[in-house]
Write an enzyme that holds these catalytic residues in place. Structure first.
Site, mmCIF file in Angstrom:
data_model
loop_
_atom_site.group_PDB
_atom_site.id
_atom_site.type_symbol
_atom_site.label_atom_id
_atom_site.label_comp_id
_atom_site.label_asym_id
_atom_site.label_seq_id
_atom_site.Cartn_x
_atom_site.Cartn_y
_atom_site.Cartn_z
ATOM 1 N N CYS A 134 0.828 -1.205 0.000
ATOM 2 C CA CYS A 134 0.000 0.000 0.000
ATOM 3 C C CYS A 134 0.868 1.262 0.000
ATOM 4 C CB CYS A 134 -0.909 -0.033 1.221
ATOM 5 S SG CYS A 134 -2.039 1.334 1.259
ATOM 6 N N CYS A 341 -9.034 0.853 -46.405
ATOM 7 C CA CYS A 341 -8.624 2.191 -45.968
ATOM 8 C C CYS A 341 -9.775 3.179 -46.084
ATOM 9 C CB CYS A 341 -7.450 2.656 -46.822
ATOM 10 S SG CYS A 341 -6.933 4.348 -46.447
ATOM 11 N N CYS A 347 -2.080 7.531 -40.502
ATOM 12 C CA CYS A 347 -0.818 6.803 -40.651
ATOM 13 C C CYS A 347 0.227 7.706 -41.297
ATOM 14 C CB CYS A 347 -1.022 5.526 -41.472
ATOM 15 S SG CYS A 347 -1.694 5.812 -43.130
#
Lengths: 443, 443
Positions: A134, A341, A347
């Site tokens: 923790c 596409c 891209c």
């Protein structure tokens, strides 16, 4: 039908899906409800000397429209008396003798550790988990991650517990450390039967821009919390793998971190986890998500012909190696499926500005918006296929000549590697990066 | 010119009857499934007559567990694909989606359902194995959705099932009655075929049950009999001129559209009489088949139509015009239909009252009566002591679907008077459970 029975260092459960020690495992009521829903085990929310919690405890980050891709909390261990928890543990085990009930524990002195281990064993737990992870609140008091970050202390406390424990002992590790195998090794040296990881990562979830205080806000102030949820899975997977591959650790692992569906669970297990623990996904969607996990895991095992979990636990480990062993002769090149596409050209801009200028746009006047790969420039980095929003539109096709494999290690041994800044073998003074047009050869 | 010209080729038909809920591609399914909130006690599940665990199958789609998703759907509804396409989702699951309260587009549950199930059908994934034979036989009369659903459920309990179908195709109104722009014949027959391969119930085609002797033989040879006989021909209005050429019942008209779409001759000016969903379908189909003017005449107001609002909108979008508060008095013509004489009406406490002296005539060359289907009272008369309600529908026990004759069970339109495929699917399954407990208890 595949057998989903899980076994972590001798702790058996009908399936590998456990509730992690956290708010969903705060009470017998919740845990019994979870078992009814299909969970195989639960690690009880950490027991110790009850604390007082703050009001306003959780924070989350959303990504676009997705809520809680990351989550953090400043909640501490149980705020309920030990006696109540022990009574409920006993009741749960009475109704669910075949499910795994593990008590998470956090106290300070050797005497306290001895006492609480005996108490939870008397209540009927199948194992104990030592909360050395923790990273908020408790660590300020010398417990939790303060222990997990100090391997020698971790080892001593594990030994204390092992002095009295008769059930398997799991040590829960904190990721807030440089090398997680250090505390993992200390746990093994201390006699732990298993480790579980990761606990939450120290974090601030963001800042309220008007009140100038990070979230979650407690009366105008905040503190760091523990980060978890889907966003932490990659960090968890790496740490699980590090422990699973380390020959000195050599004890079973319970995987925790970012598990929300069957795929996440299988990933943890392929990297060496014997079972998995889940918290955030339950806090988001309730116990019901286990139905998806169970059917998904079962379907996967059927598809792959796995009869039991051990058929695939650690199966990906041989394929995780160091960088120097990767085959440098392997070459992939992006290919765009023009039929799929949609012409977003993400891209193009990603490659043009962020990678290797290996994607060309259609010439002016052309109606098509489909970009083209400039194979001469493409280094096979994957970036375009990662940003592409259309499934299987950009694929990475293998294009090497089949020679090799040759790794960096091989390369160094062969004496071909560059050794000086302007070494001829690395292009000398003129390492030319072709411009896209030149690369296309179309001016 | 009207919206559509008469189709002459298969390609024309595809254009006229383009699917209003076309199949999703994997990308669409991925995006859409990501939007599901995974509500607790989800309103969509409660709104589904077959209580499909919708959030679960959507999550399974999202995690790539398509077989699991299909299984979740088929576990509740054996007509998963057909229902995904023909269910009035706007008033069922999708109408209940909590996104509606945010004025956000609800999840496209129907299309996701068809995505998962059609993938299972295409890949011929075997999801079920009938139980070993329990030595009991059940006869099913009619091969519509209620019957097939009942047969599948009985096979899962080891019963041998013989379905007796008067015609040469399975699936009843799902094939003969569902609008062609909602589901294709291939979709319907493909799913039944997929079910039959897995559940291995027998369908005896061209095998009408129409004599006391046949009934006696069934009673002798089978432990129980399901009446899935649906409804009969369009009920006459009992007005002058119904026998004229070019006056046709909607059920009969739609059946022609489904079976021989290129040979259906629609009039130039068509009047469809009725205000239910069948009337909307008949009107819409007439318009799509090239009628120049299609009038939908209903004796009450637009607001009182039984048809769903979206069905009326769909008919309107195909060019159909509404004529409300107009009750037909006579169909005019000597040999062929030449028009309809109406009288204007108004509602008084729910009763339709004619306005004296308000008669008017509308010229047309075709009338389609969408005024409900008749009950199969001749057939039902063959069975002793079979009680019917005031409408002539078979009376059944609401939980078991057992009729007043203990050996007979009934489900689908013959019981509910004409509802959706999903209702028939749900009732057929319930009836199977009723049959199972009847036969088990009488052992």
């Amino acid at each position: 039908m595949p057998n989903l029975t899980a076994n972590l260092a001798g702790i058996r459960s009908p399936n590998p899906f456990w509730l992690a020690s956290a708010p969903p495992a705060n009470s017998g009521y919740q845990i019994m409800k979870a078992f009814d829903a299909g969970w195989g085990g639960a690690v009880w929310k950490t027991l110790g000397i009850p604390i007082i919690n703050t009001s306003s405890r959780y924070g989350a980050i959303n990504y676009r429209s997705n809520r809680m891709v990351g989550f953090n909390n400043i909640e501490l261990i149980t705020d309920r008396p030990l006696a109540d928890n022990l009574r409920e543990i006993e009741e749960v085990k009475k109704y669910f003798p075949d499910h795994a009930v593990v008590a998470s524990l956090m106290v300070e002195s050797r005497q306290e550790w001895h006492q609480i281990v005996k108490d939870v064993e008397n209540a009927g737990v199948d194992g104990v988990e030592l909360n050395f992870g923790c990273p908020h609140g408790m660590c300020e008091r010398g417990m939790g991650s303060a222990v997990g970050q100090e391997p020698s202390v971790l080892q001593v406390i594990t030994q204390w517990v092992k002095e009295v424990a008769t059930v398997p002992v799991i040590v829960k590790l904190t990721p807030n450390i440089t090398d997680v195998t250090e505390p993992a090794l200390a746990a093994a040296r201390g006699g732990a039967d298993a480790i579980s990881l990761i606990n939450t990562i120290q974090s601030l979830m963001g800042v309220d821009l008007d009140r100038f205080v990070p979230y979650p806000v407690v009366d105008g102030k905040s503190t760091n919390g523990g980060y978890c949820g889907p966003a932490v899975k990659p960090i968890a997977l790496n740490m699980v793998k590090n422990c699973a591959q380390h020959s000195g650790v050599n004890i079973p692992i319970s995987g925790i971190g970012g598990i929300e569906n069957w795929r996440d669970a299988v990933e943890h297990m392929l990297l060496g986890a014997s079972n998995v623990q889940v918290c955030t996904a339950v806090m988001h969607y309730g116990f019901g998500i286990v139905r998806e996990m169970l059917t998904g895991l079962e379907g996967y095992m059927k598809d792959k012909g796995f009869a039991q979990l051990s058929d695939f636990i650690g199966k990906a480990l041989p394929n995780v190696t160091t960088w120097e062993n990767l085959n440098l002769k392997y070459k992939v090149i992006a290919a765009i499926d023009a039929g799929k596409c949609i012409g977003c050209q993400l891209c193009y801009t990603a490659c043009e500005d962020g990678a290797h200028q290996a994607i060309a746009l259609p010439k002016n006047g052309q109606e098509s918006r489909v970009p083209a790969i400039i194979e001469e420039n493409c280094v096979g980095c994957n970036l375009c296929s990662l940003v592409c929003p259309v499934e299987n539109c950009i694929t990475m096709e293998r294009k090497d000549n089949g020679s090799g494999p040759e790794s960096w290690k091989d390369y160094m041994a062969s004496g071909k590697a560059p050794t000086a800044f302007n070494d001829e073998r690395a292009g000398g003074h003129g390492h030319w990066i072709p411009e896209p047009k030149a690369g296309l050869g179309k001016g | 010119m009207a919206e559509y010209t008469a189709p002459t080729t298969e390609k024309d038909l595809e254009n006229r009857f383009g699917q209003i809920k076309p199949y999703m591609n994997p990308t669409m399914a991925y995006y859409e499934s990501s939007r599901c909130l995974f509500c607790y006690d989800a309103p969509c599940v409660k709104a589904c007559p077959t209580s499909i665990d919708i959030p679960l199958f959507i999550r399974q789609i999202h995690t790539g567990n398509l077989d699991g998703a299909a299984r979740t759907i088929y576990d509740s509804n054996y007509f998963g694909n057909i229902c995904g396409k023909v269910c009035p989702t706007e008033v069922l699951c999708e109408g209940a989606c909590v996104y509606n309260l945010q004025e956000v587009k609800p999840i496209e549950i129907g299309r996701l359902q068809s995505f998962a199930t059609s993938r299972a059908i295409e890949r011929n994934r075997k999801l079920y194995e009938p139980a070993p034979p329990n030595g009991h036989k059940v006869a099913v009369i009619g091969a519509g959705p209620a019957s097939i659903s009942c047969a599948c459920e009985l096979r899962m309990r080891g019963y041998e099932v013989d379905i007796f179908e008067a015609r040469n195709h399975p699936s009843g109104l799902a094939l003969y009655g569902c609008a062609p722009y909602k589901v294709t014949n291939n979709d319907v027959l493909g799913e039944i075929n997929y079910l039959q391969e897995q559940f291995q119930f027998k369908i005896h085609y061209n095998h009408p049950i129409e004599s006391k002797e046949q009934i006696a033989a069934l009673e002798r040879d089978y432990g129980a009999i399901l009446l899935g006989v649906g409804l009969g021909h369009t009920q006459p209005l009992n007005i002058e001129g119904e026998k004229l050429d070019n006056c046709i019942g909607a059920t009969e008209f739609i059946e022609q559209v489904k079976l021989v779409p290129l040979s259906v001759e629609v009039g130039r000016r068509v009047i469809v009489i009725g205000g239910g969903n069948t009337a909307m379908d008949a009107a819409s189909e007439s318009a799509r088949l090239g009628a120049e003017a299609v009038t939908l005449a209903y004796r009450r107001s637009k607001e009182e139509m039984k048809a769903y609002a979206f069905e009326y909108d769909l008919a309107r979008s195909a060019g159909v015009m509404g004529l409300f508060n107009a009750a037909p008095l006579a169909i005019l013509g000597t040999e062929k239909v030449q028009g309809v004489r109406f009288i204007k009406t108004h509602s008084e406490g729910g009763k339709v009252m004619p306005l004296p002296g308000s008669e008017f005539e509308v010229a047309c060359d075709m009338v389609i009566l969408a005024t409900g289907q008749s009950k199969r009272s001749d057939f039902l008369g063959l069975i002793d002591s079979l009680e019917k309600d005031a409408r002539g529908c078979i009376k059944v026990h609401p939980g078991s679907f057992q009729t007043s004759h203990p050996k007979y069970f009934a489900a689908g339109d013959a019981v509910n008077g004409g509802a959706e495929v999903v209702n028939a699917a749900a009732e057929g399954k319930m009836a199977a459970r009723g049959i199972d407990s009847f036969i088990s208890n009488s052992k």
